[in-house]
Design an enzyme around this catalytic site. Structure first.
Site, PDB file in Angstrom:
ATOM      1  N   GLY A 123       6.029   3.656   0.926  1.00 42.72           N
ATOM      2  CA  GLY A 123       5.129   4.387   0.061  1.00 42.72           C
ATOM      3  C   GLY A 123       3.739   3.794   0.074  1.00 42.72           C
ATOM      4  CD  GLN A 128      -0.727   0.567  -2.482  1.00 41.31           C
ATOM      5  OE1 GLN A 128      -0.010   1.565  -2.399  1.00 41.31           O
ATOM      6  NE2 GLN A 128      -0.258  -0.660  -2.327  1.00 41.31           N
ATOM      7  CB  CYS A 185       2.787  -4.119  -4.686  1.00 41.13           C
ATOM      8  SG  CYS A 185       1.412  -2.968  -4.535  1.00 41.13           S
ATOM      9  CG  LEU A 186       2.044  -2.594   1.397  1.00 44.28           C
ATOM     10  CD1 LEU A 186       1.543  -1.301   2.030  1.00 44.28           C
ATOM     11  CD2 LEU A 186       2.410  -3.593   2.460  1.00 44.28           C
ATOM     12  CG  HIS A 227       5.372   1.021  -6.725  1.00 44.34           C
ATOM     13  ND1 HIS A 227       5.658  -0.294  -7.033  1.00 44.34           N
ATOM     14  CD2 HIS A 227       4.322   0.971  -5.858  1.00 44.34           C
ATOM     15  CE1 HIS A 227       4.822  -1.100  -6.390  1.00 44.34           C
ATOM     16  NE2 HIS A 227       3.997  -0.360  -5.665  1.00 44.34           N
ATOM     17  CD  GLU A 228       3.536   4.008  -3.542  1.00 49.30           C
ATOM     18  OE1 GLU A 228       2.296   3.869  -3.594  1.00 49.30           O
ATOM     19  OE2 GLU A 228       4.288   3.132  -3.089  1.00 49.30           O
ATOM     20  CG  HIS A 231      -0.544   1.918  -6.527  1.00 50.74           C
ATOM     21  ND1 HIS A 231      -1.184   0.701  -6.654  1.00 50.74           N
ATOM     22  CD2 HIS A 231       0.615   1.658  -5.861  1.00 50.74           C
ATOM     23  CE1 HIS A 231      -0.456  -0.243  -6.091  1.00 50.74           C
ATOM     24  NE2 HIS A 231       0.642   0.299  -5.610  1.00 50.74           N
TER      25      HIS A 231
END
Length: 266
Positions: A123, A128, A185-186, A227-228, A231
């Site tokens: 995702g 991001q 998370c990235l 989660h996305e 963001h």
């Protein structure tokens, strides 16, 4: 998600399998400690957005367990923005539906999908990559899932699903049932923490063609979506985590502190 991975999601809990995976195996970011290869400064591919400072000190994420393995030197993708950058901590703005078909928005979507897969992850949200727009992409494959232990897959209710691109997503819970699992998370490399998420959600929005889309999700897909979508509100998983479960990837196997919720559904 750092996978929820490279969890990502992504977002993504790391399984014990990552420690015994072969070096050349491409794992979803939820279970991958990302490594970076230095690169020269490149021009901003999105000149309409000036949300970040100079990229002169930035580096590009590459696929592969070790530095330099699996790289495609001709592929240049936008950097993954790290925690502390304002674009990750402020609400993103909606995309004008009439603009979705434009070359600019389509390029952003293409770059997001490529960056997610290159990581690899399950995702990614537009903020991001430094773009303050309400766009998310997500995908979980049988290959990614296959690296996790069967009991973990079952506990997480994790199933493969095809690529989803959702513009201007709106999310709502469909039940009061929740689950606690580790996420990563990235944008917060090298760490994991337990986060409570709803087990069933509904997301509506527009697809990359500007057509209405509705997703009824449960289990792990629902976690990735939450989660996305977080963001897009300027929220990272660390804003929602159970604080005393926060740890480095290397310490993921260590026992939880007394009083911390154990992973699983409630």
């Amino acid at each position: 998600m750092e996978s929820l991975h490279r969890f990502s999601l992504r977002l993504l809990p790391i399984s014990l399998a990552e420690k015994c995976s072969k070096p050349t195996t491409r794992l979803p970011i939820s279970r991958l400690t990302r490594l970076y290869a230095p690169k020269s400064e490149f021009m901003n591919p999105y000149p309409h957005f000036t949300t970040r400072k100079s990229l002169s000190s930035s580096s590009i994420a590459r696929a592969g367990w070790f530095r330099g393995m699996g790289q495609n030197k001709k592929t240049i993708l936008p950097d993954i923005v790290k925690a502390g950058d304002p674009v990750l901590h402020e609400p993103a703005r909606e995309v004008d539906p009439e603009e979705i078909g434009s070359e600019r928005i389509q390029k952003i979507i293409d770059d997001m999908v490529k960056a997610m897969r290159m990581a690899p992850g399950v995702g990614l949200a537009a903020p991001q990559i430094g773009i303050p727009l309400r766009i998310i992409v997500l995908e979980d494959t049988a290959e990614y899932i296959g690296y996790a232990p069967k009991d973990e897959i079952k506990a997480q209710d994790r199933r493969p699903f095809d690529l989803l691109v959702i513009v201007n997503p709106k999310i709502k819970k469909k039940s009061n049932k929740t689950a606690f699992f580790f996420e990563g998370c990235l944008s917060v490399d090298g760490f994991r923490a337990i986060v409570e998420r709803h087990l069933d959600v509904e997301v509506v929005g527009l697809n990359r063609d500007g057509q209405p889309i509705k997703v009824d999700a449960s289990g792990w897909q629902a976690r990735i979506l939450q989660h996305e979508c977080d963001h897009l509100e300027g929220t990272l998983y660390v804003d929602q985590m159970v604080p005393r479960t926060f740890r480095t990837v290397e310490n993921l196997d260590l026992p939880l502190a007394e009083g911390c919720p154990k992973p699983g559904s409630r």
